[in-house]
Design a protein around this motif. Structure first.
Motif, PDB file in Angstrom:
ATOM      1  N   MET A 124       0.834  -1.217   0.000  1.00 49.09           N
ATOM      2  CA  MET A 124       0.000   0.000   0.000  1.00 49.09           C
ATOM      3  C   MET A 124       0.867   1.266   0.000  1.00 49.09           C
ATOM      4  SD  MET A 124      -3.390   0.446   2.257  1.00 49.09           S
ATOM      5  CE  MET A 124      -3.078  -0.932   3.331  1.00 49.09           C
ATOM      6  N   ASN A 125       0.381   2.198  -0.690  1.00 46.40           N
ATOM      7  CA  ASN A 125       1.101   3.457  -0.810  1.00 46.40           C
ATOM      8  C   ASN A 125       1.059   4.234   0.518  1.00 46.40           C
ATOM      9  OD1 ASN A 125       1.755   6.101  -1.310  1.00 46.40           O
ATOM     10  ND2 ASN A 125       1.171   5.919  -3.464  1.00 46.40           N
ATOM     11  N   TYR A 126       2.219   4.690   0.943  1.00 46.80           N
ATOM     12  CA  TYR A 126       2.303   5.369   2.237  1.00 46.80           C
ATOM     13  C   TYR A 126       1.492   6.660   2.252  1.00 46.80           C
ATOM     14  CZ  TYR A 126       4.195   7.514   6.409  1.00 46.80           C
ATOM     15  OH  TYR A 126       4.313   8.094   7.636  1.00 46.80           O
ATOM     16  N   LYS A 127       1.551   7.374   1.097  1.00 41.04           N
ATOM     17  CA  LYS A 127       0.804   8.643   1.024  1.00 41.04           C
ATOM     18  C   LYS A 127      -0.690   8.403   1.187  1.00 41.04           C
ATOM     19  CE  LYS A 127       3.064  12.290  -1.476  1.00 41.04           C
ATOM     20  NZ  LYS A 127       3.544  12.661  -2.805  1.00 41.04           N
ATOM     21  N   TRP A 128      -1.145   7.367   0.546  1.00 39.89           N
ATOM     22  CA  TRP A 128      -2.569   6.992   0.602  1.00 39.89           C
ATOM     23  C   TRP A 128      -2.942   6.644   2.040  1.00 39.89           C
ATOM     24  CZ3 TRP A 128      -7.335   7.054  -0.409  1.00 39.89           C
ATOM     25  CH2 TRP A 128      -8.190   5.979  -0.169  1.00 39.89           C
ATOM     26  N   ARG A 129      -2.047   5.896   2.719  1.00 39.76           N
ATOM     27  CA  ARG A 129      -2.321   5.521   4.103  1.00 39.76           C
ATOM     28  C   ARG A 129      -2.399   6.755   5.000  1.00 39.76           C
ATOM     29  NH1 ARG A 129       2.293   1.689   5.630  1.00 39.76           N
ATOM     30  NH2 ARG A 129       1.382   1.879   7.692  1.00 39.76           N
ATOM     31  N   LYS A 130      -1.474   7.682   4.742  1.00 31.05           N
ATOM     32  CA  LYS A 130      -1.477   8.901   5.562  1.00 31.05           C
ATOM     33  C   LYS A 130      -2.747   9.710   5.341  1.00 31.05           C
ATOM     34  CE  LYS A 130       2.121  11.487   7.023  1.00 31.05           C
ATOM     35  NZ  LYS A 130       3.352  12.287   6.904  1.00 31.05           N
ATOM     36  N   LEU A 131      -3.165   9.759   4.083  1.00 26.54           N
ATOM     37  CA  LEU A 131      -4.375  10.501   3.735  1.00 26.54           C
ATOM     38  C   LEU A 131      -5.585   9.884   4.437  1.00 26.54           C
ATOM     39  CD1 LEU A 131      -4.696  12.882   1.720  1.00 26.54           C
ATOM     40  CD2 LEU A 131      -5.825  11.235   0.205  1.00 26.54           C
ATOM     41  N   ARG A 132      -5.619   8.537   4.383  1.00 23.42           N
ATOM     42  CA  ARG A 132      -6.731   7.851   5.019  1.00 23.42           C
ATOM     43  C   ARG A 132      -6.746   8.129   6.520  1.00 23.42           C
ATOM     44  NH1 ARG A 132      -7.308   1.599   3.956  1.00 23.42           N
ATOM     45  NH2 ARG A 132      -6.503   1.735   6.076  1.00 23.42           N
ATOM     46  N   ASN A 133      -5.561   8.154   7.086  1.00 23.06           N
ATOM     47  CA  ASN A 133      -5.438   8.426   8.519  1.00 23.06           C
ATOM     48  C   ASN A 133      -5.996   9.805   8.844  1.00 23.06           C
ATOM     49  OD1 ASN A 133      -4.558   7.927  11.175  1.00 23.06           O
ATOM     50  ND2 ASN A 133      -2.782   9.243  10.807  1.00 23.06           N
ATOM     51  N   LYS A 134      -5.647  10.760   7.993  1.00 22.21           N
ATOM     52  CA  LYS A 134      -6.119  12.122   8.220  1.00 22.21           C
ATOM     53  C   LYS A 134      -7.635  12.194   8.121  1.00 22.21           C
ATOM     54  CE  LYS A 134      -3.137  15.565   7.655  1.00 22.21           C
ATOM     55  NZ  LYS A 134      -2.065  16.188   6.858  1.00 22.21           N
ATOM     56  N   PHE A 135      -8.145  11.538   7.093  1.00 25.83           N
ATOM     57  CA  PHE A 135      -9.595  11.515   6.885  1.00 25.83           C
ATOM     58  C   PHE A 135     -10.295  10.890   8.092  1.00 25.83           C
ATOM     59  CE2 PHE A 135     -13.394   9.253   5.388  1.00 25.83           C
ATOM     60  CZ  PHE A 135     -14.122  10.344   4.920  1.00 25.83           C
ATOM     61  N   GLU A 140       1.063   0.026  21.444  1.00 25.26           N
ATOM     62  CA  GLU A 140       2.431   0.389  21.090  1.00 25.26           C
ATOM     63  C   GLU A 140       3.032  -0.620  20.125  1.00 25.26           C
ATOM     64  OE1 GLU A 140       4.234   0.855  24.883  1.00 25.26           O
ATOM     65  OE2 GLU A 140       3.331   2.823  25.195  1.00 25.26           O
ATOM     66  N   ALA A 141       2.679  -1.888  20.302  1.00 25.28           N
ATOM     67  CA  ALA A 141       3.182  -2.914  19.393  1.00 25.28           C
ATOM     68  C   ALA A 141       2.738  -2.621  17.968  1.00 25.28           C
ATOM     69  CB  ALA A 141       2.690  -4.288  19.837  1.00 25.28           C
ATOM     70  N   ALA A 142       1.459  -2.219  17.830  1.00 20.05           N
ATOM     71  CA  ALA A 142       0.950  -1.918  16.492  1.00 20.05           C
ATOM     72  C   ALA A 142       1.662  -0.709  15.902  1.00 20.05           C
ATOM     73  CB  ALA A 142      -0.552  -1.677  16.550  1.00 20.05           C
ATOM     74  N   LEU A 143       1.854   0.317  16.736  1.00 20.27           N
ATOM     75  CA  LEU A 143       2.528   1.524  16.246  1.00 20.27           C
ATOM     76  C   LEU A 143       3.970   1.210  15.875  1.00 20.27           C
ATOM     77  CD1 LEU A 143       1.168   4.254  18.673  1.00 20.27           C
ATOM     78  CD2 LEU A 143       0.642   3.984  16.247  1.00 20.27           C
ATOM     79  N   ALA A 144       4.595   0.320  16.651  1.00 15.75           N
ATOM     80  CA  ALA A 144       5.989  -0.020  16.391  1.00 15.75           C
ATOM     81  C   ALA A 144       6.149  -0.752  15.068  1.00 15.75           C
ATOM     82  CB  ALA A 144       6.541  -0.876  17.531  1.00 15.75           C
ATOM     83  N   LEU A 145       5.056  -1.372  14.598  1.00 15.57           N
ATOM     84  CA  LEU A 145       5.125  -2.044  13.300  1.00 15.57           C
ATOM     85  C   LEU A 145       5.008  -1.046  12.154  1.00 15.57           C
ATOM     86  CD1 LEU A 145       2.874  -5.154  13.936  1.00 15.57           C
ATOM     87  CD2 LEU A 145       5.349  -5.098  13.667  1.00 15.57           C
ATOM     88  N   GLY A 146       4.839   0.226  12.475  1.00 11.75           N
ATOM     89  CA  GLY A 146       4.726   1.240  11.444  1.00 11.75           C
ATOM     90  C   GLY A 146       3.295   1.526  11.044  1.00 11.75           C
ATOM     91  N   ALA A 147       2.342   1.121  11.869  1.00 11.07           N
ATOM     92  CA  ALA A 147       0.943   1.383  11.552  1.00 11.07           C
ATOM     93  C   ALA A 147       0.647   2.865  11.751  1.00 11.07           C
ATOM     94  CB  ALA A 147       0.039   0.545  12.451  1.00 11.07           C
ATOM     95  N   THR A 148      -0.249   3.391  10.914  1.00  6.95           N
ATOM     96  CA  THR A 148      -0.734   4.739  11.171  1.00  6.95           C
ATOM     97  C   THR A 148      -1.706   4.647  12.345  1.00  6.95           C
ATOM     98  OG1 THR A 148      -2.633   4.491   9.718  1.00  6.95           O
ATOM     99  CG2 THR A 148      -0.609   5.356   8.736  1.00  6.95           C
ATOM    100  N   ARG A 149      -2.061   5.819  12.875  1.00  5.05           N
ATOM    101  CA  ARG A 149      -2.980   5.819  14.016  1.00  5.05           C
ATOM    102  C   ARG A 149      -4.287   5.096  13.679  1.00  5.05           C
ATOM    103  NH1 ARG A 149      -3.124   8.417  19.133  1.00  5.05           N
ATOM    104  NH2 ARG A 149      -0.891   8.294  18.988  1.00  5.05           N
ATOM    105  N   GLU A 150      -4.754   5.353  12.454  1.00  6.04           N
ATOM    106  CA  GLU A 150      -6.007   4.722  12.037  1.00  6.04           C
ATOM    107  C   GLU A 150      -5.871   3.202  12.022  1.00  6.04           C
ATOM    108  OE1 GLU A 150      -6.446   4.424   8.059  1.00  6.04           O
ATOM    109  OE2 GLU A 150      -8.501   3.682   8.101  1.00  6.04           O
TER     110      GLU A 150
END
Lengths: 284, 330, 255
Positions: free
Chosen positions: A1-12, B208-218
């Motif tokens: 998955m594209n990182y930019k897309w993931r970031k955008l989704r997070n923001k949304f 924290e484990a999830a965040l450490a894997l590089g997950a976004t907050r969502e």
């Protein structure tokens, strides 16, 4: 998955969460501002000190209803609070046996009973045999609203007391009941009081259980065996009436009620945790 | 000599008395508490018995037809609960559809996004919604929301979704839709605060484990917060549903009190609790009163089933509560 | 010292939690004005053993015990002995400092006397002063007796709890890892205090800290898996133990 897309989704996602919070708070703001605006204008000293004017006349107040609410809530608390705290102590300190298990289930059931059904119960039990609507039946209905809330909150609070505190009391050679009463309960009085106040605040806003128990009247009454007005029922009666002046009074009543309920609510929470509040104001 | 004297004093000071007074108080305390507990249990049982007794006339008269008959006619003394059952279910389900997603989102916002103190403040505001008495919501619904529904929400829904049978017909402001919106507002804090409690049980290290894997907050929230608390959230929503079913005053004031079953959400309706509130005080003794008690009994049964289901869901399917149970057992 | 100088004589003490046999057939004597340490690997039943001696063990659901313990010749497990009364003669200090919440320092010390019915202010004040002095806390708190007990530091709280236990005037004081929740300086103060307490009381202390046992205790018992492996003067236990299990433990080969 594209990182930019993931970031955008997070923001949304975060934006939609904030939106939800805004939607959630809208009714609170709308209700309070609407009541404030409509209620404050018809609120004057007469509202607190006078009885209702005769039908059709302008003016008058809701003194009888305010006093009625205080009367019945006080009477209901008098029944429910001691029993509720004893029940809560029983669940937290002796919560293992069959009786306490049944009490816990009963408390859960009572918490979930719609308040209108409690009204029916009080009606059958206290209005039918005496053949009159009465303040007593209203107070009894309110006490059944207060009771499970107090039991539950007392149990939760006392359960938080670590066991070694109890043991320390017992190790001083004190009988269990003294440890419970003078150390466990005494040490948590303010928290218990908060639970009680939250329950009382809830009960003072209840309308449904009073509709056909205390019923309501238009004059001052102090007899427990007569119908008695209450703020919520009075608001209801006035709100569905065709008279504009009564509707205005209904607003004023709602204003008083909401101030009363939210005031007690916030006050009780402040008592529960004064240090947290102090800290909050220090930091912000 | 001196030695023995001191020893004697020491011994007599610490002579254990035989059991006399010590546990007497404990026994009394326990008896008092058990009496109170039994009295409370007895009250609840008495409530059920009296409700059944008062309903018996209607039960004998109508039997199971009461459940399938949608006529409610005090004049010809023909009573059936179906239209009220429908009204109760449709308003509660609609309220749930509105409130559940918002509540869960608000709970996430409070616990996972906002800074601690700010979250507590928002949480307090949400709790304040729960503190507003039902009657105040009713008043607001009657004089603010009903006109709003009539003049803006209805035309909007008609122009967008008007092809559906739910969004057809005239609107008087008061009706099923208005009642549902009010109900949604009222159960929102219930669901939010229980969901928050559920989120609180999730250990920080899992997030924290999830965040450490590089997950976004969502992604972290979906993975580490929502997934493990699925059953808890379900329980919270079902409890909210239970609360919506029994809510009386606000609904009674804005639903319009009509015992007709219609598909249109703009039409007036009635719920089990609203019909009791509106007719009970006026009902002359007899079949009418008995039928209202029967409605109350059924409402009691429905809320009891829904609330028990909620507790069962939380208790049975929550992985957290399962491990807690194991811990307690060992 | 003569035989009759024993304050507490434990004979064949067994304790269970449900089906778990936590303490197995322990017998031991404790003489006046001495400190005995109980050491052993964690889970060896040393706390349970201690908690039998003031019958707090019985307060845990599912807990049982058997055997005898003679306090000045009287069996404390006899059916006609009231555990509530017994605990006034055998005091206890807990692992975590646990002053009672919402009670002042003064009230914390005298609560035992107060709830036993002592109402005279001067008697209570005298008792508070005496016990706080014995607990080496008086000088630190004499200006603020009305402040909350929980407002003190951890070490002070623990000394407050000791004062609280002393106020009911027990000849025997049980201490369940009294320093495990404290920092080294506060621990040292408690150890120092134990030495002065010895001049008046029989102290039995459970500790996971062998150095502490060696420093403060006249006698040391070594418990393992609920059994008393060895008991003797501390210098013997720590320098010249008779059992290999004891030696293995104190030299750190297991546990």
């Amino acid at each position: 998955m594209n990182y930019k897309w993931r970031k955008l989704r997070n923001k949304f996602f975060i934006i939609s969460l904030s939106l939800a919070a805004a939607i959630c708070l809208t009714p609170l703001i709308l209700v309070t501002s609407f009541i404030l605006q409509k209620g404050a204008s018809s609120l004057d000293l007469n509202f607190f000190t006078q009885l209702p004017a005769p039908v059709g006349d302008v003016g008058g107040g809701m003194m009888h209803a305010i006093l009625g609410t205080i009367y019945m809530v006080a009477l209901g608390s008098l029944i429910a609070v001691p029993l509720g705290i004893i029940g809560g102590i029983y669940l937290s300190e002796f919560g293992k046996g069959g009786i306490s298990k049944s009490l816990r289930i009963a408390t859960d059931v009572m918490t979930g009973i719609p308040s209108i059904i409690i009204g029916i119960f009080a009606y059958i039990l206290l209005v039918v045999p005496f053949k009159t609507f009465s303040a007593l039946s209203g107070a009894f209905a309110l006490s059944l609203i207060i009771l499970p809330v107090v039991i539950r909150s007392s149990e939760e609070i006392l359960k938080l007391v670590p066991n070694h505190i109890r043991e320390a009391g017992l190790a001083l050679g004190l009988p269990r009941w003294k440890v419970i009463l003078f150390i466990i309960v005494r040490g948590n009085l303010s928290a218990l009081f908060t639970g009680v106040m939250l329950a009382v605040a809830r009960a003072s806003g209840e309308t449904a259980p009073l509709l056909f128990t205390a019923f309501g009247n238009m004059y001052l009454s102090s007899s427990p065996m007569e119908p008695m007005a209450s703020l919520p029922v009075q608001i209801y009666t006035y709100a569905i009436s065709p008279f504009e002046d009564w509707q205005r009074q209904s607003w004023a009543g709602a204003f008083v009620l909401i101030m009363l309920v939210i005031g007690v609510n916030l006050g009780a929470r402040a008592i529960l945790n004064p240090s947290a509040i102090k800290e909050f104001f220090k930091r912000s | 000599m001196e030695q023995t004297k001191e020893q004697f004093k020491f011994l007599s000071q610490h002579k254990l008395q035989t059991r006399l007074s010590g546990e007497f108080g404990d026994k009394i305390a326990k008896i008092v508490m058990q009496t109170v507990a039994i009295a409370i249990l007895a009250t609840l049982i008495l409530m059920v018995i009296l409700l059944v007794q008062m309903s018996s006339e209607a039960i004998n008269e109508f039997g199971s037809d009461f459940l399938t008959n949608s006529t409610w006619d005090p004049i010809s003394e023909e009573f059936g609960v179906l239209s009220f059952l429908y009204g109760t279910l449709i308003t509660s389900i609609l309220a749930l559809l509105i409130a559940a997603p918002i509540s869960v989102m608000v709970a996430i916002f409070i616990t996972e996004i906002l800074p601690l103190k700010l979250g507590q403040v928002l949480g307090l505001f949400v709790e304040m919604i729960a503190a507003i008495p039902s009657i105040v919501f009713g008043l607001w619904g009657l004089f603010f929301l009903a006109p709003l529904v009539r003049e803006s929400i209805t035309p909007f829904l008609k122009s967008t979704l008007g092809f559906l049978p739910f969004f057809q017909g005239p609107s008087f402001g008061i009706g099923i839709l208005t009642a549902s919106i009010i109900l949604a507002t009222m159960i929102l804090p219930t669901i939010t605060s229980i969901t928050r409690e559920v989120f609180k049980t999730i250990p920080q290290h899992q997030k924290e484990a999830a965040l450490a894997l590089g997950a976004t907050r969502e992604e972290m929230i979906k993975l580490a917060v929502l997934r493990p608390s699925f059953s808890g959230i379900t329980g919270a929503i079902v409890l909210g549903f239970g609360r919506a079913l029994g809510e009386t005053m606000a609904v009674a004031m804005v639903i319009g009190n009509s015992s007709k079953i219609t598909l249109s959400l703009f039409a007036p309706g009635a719920t089990m609790s609203s019909v009791i509130a509106n007719e009970y005080a006026e009902a002359s003794a007899g079949l009418h009163l008995s039928s209202l008690c029967f409605v109350g009994l059924l409402l009691f049964a429905v809320t009891l089933i829904v609330n028990s289901a909620a507790r069962f869901i939380v208790w049975k399917f929550s992985p957290l509560s399962k491990s807690e149970r194991k811990e307690k057992r060992s | 010292m003569s035989e009759s100088d024993n304050v507490l004589e434990v004979k064949n003490l067994n304790a269970w939690f449900g089906n778990f046999h936590a303490v197995k057939n322990v017998s031991n004597n404790y003489s006046r004005k001495s400190i005995t340490a109980i050491i052993g690997p964690s889970g060896c039943g040393k706390s349970t053993y201690l908690r039998c001696l003031n019958r707090i063990h019985e307060e845990v659901p599912g807990a049982r015990l058997s055997g005898e313990a003679l306090l000045l010749g009287q069996n404390i497990f006899a059916p006609n002995v009231d555990p509530v009364e017994l605990r006034r003669h055998i005091g206890m200090v807990f692992q975590k400092p646990n002053p009672f919440p919402a009670l002042s320092i003064f009230d914390n010390v005298v609560i035992g006397l107060k709830l036993q019915g002592e109402k005279r202010k001067d008697v209570l004040m005298e008792a508070a002063q005496k016990c706080l002095k014995k607990a080496a806390l008086w000088d630190e708190v004499k200006e603020k007796l009305q402040k909350q007990g929980t407002s003190l530091s951890g070490g002070q709280q623990q000394r407050l709890c000791i004062a609280r236990a002393l106020a009911v005037n027990p000849p025997v004081l049980l201490m369940d890892e009294p320093t495990s929740a404290l920092d080294p300086i506060a621990s040292a103060k408690i150890e120092e205090l134990m030495q002065t307490l010895k001049e008046e009381y029989t102290v039995i202390v459970v500790t996971h800290n062998m150095q502490q046992a060696a420093r403060v205790a006249d006698f040391t018992s070594f418990l393992m898996l609920g059994e008393l492996i060895e008991h003797g003067p501390s210098e013997v236990i720590f320098t010249n133990p008779k059992k290999t299990k004891t030696e293995d433990y104190i030299t750190g080969r297991f546990g």
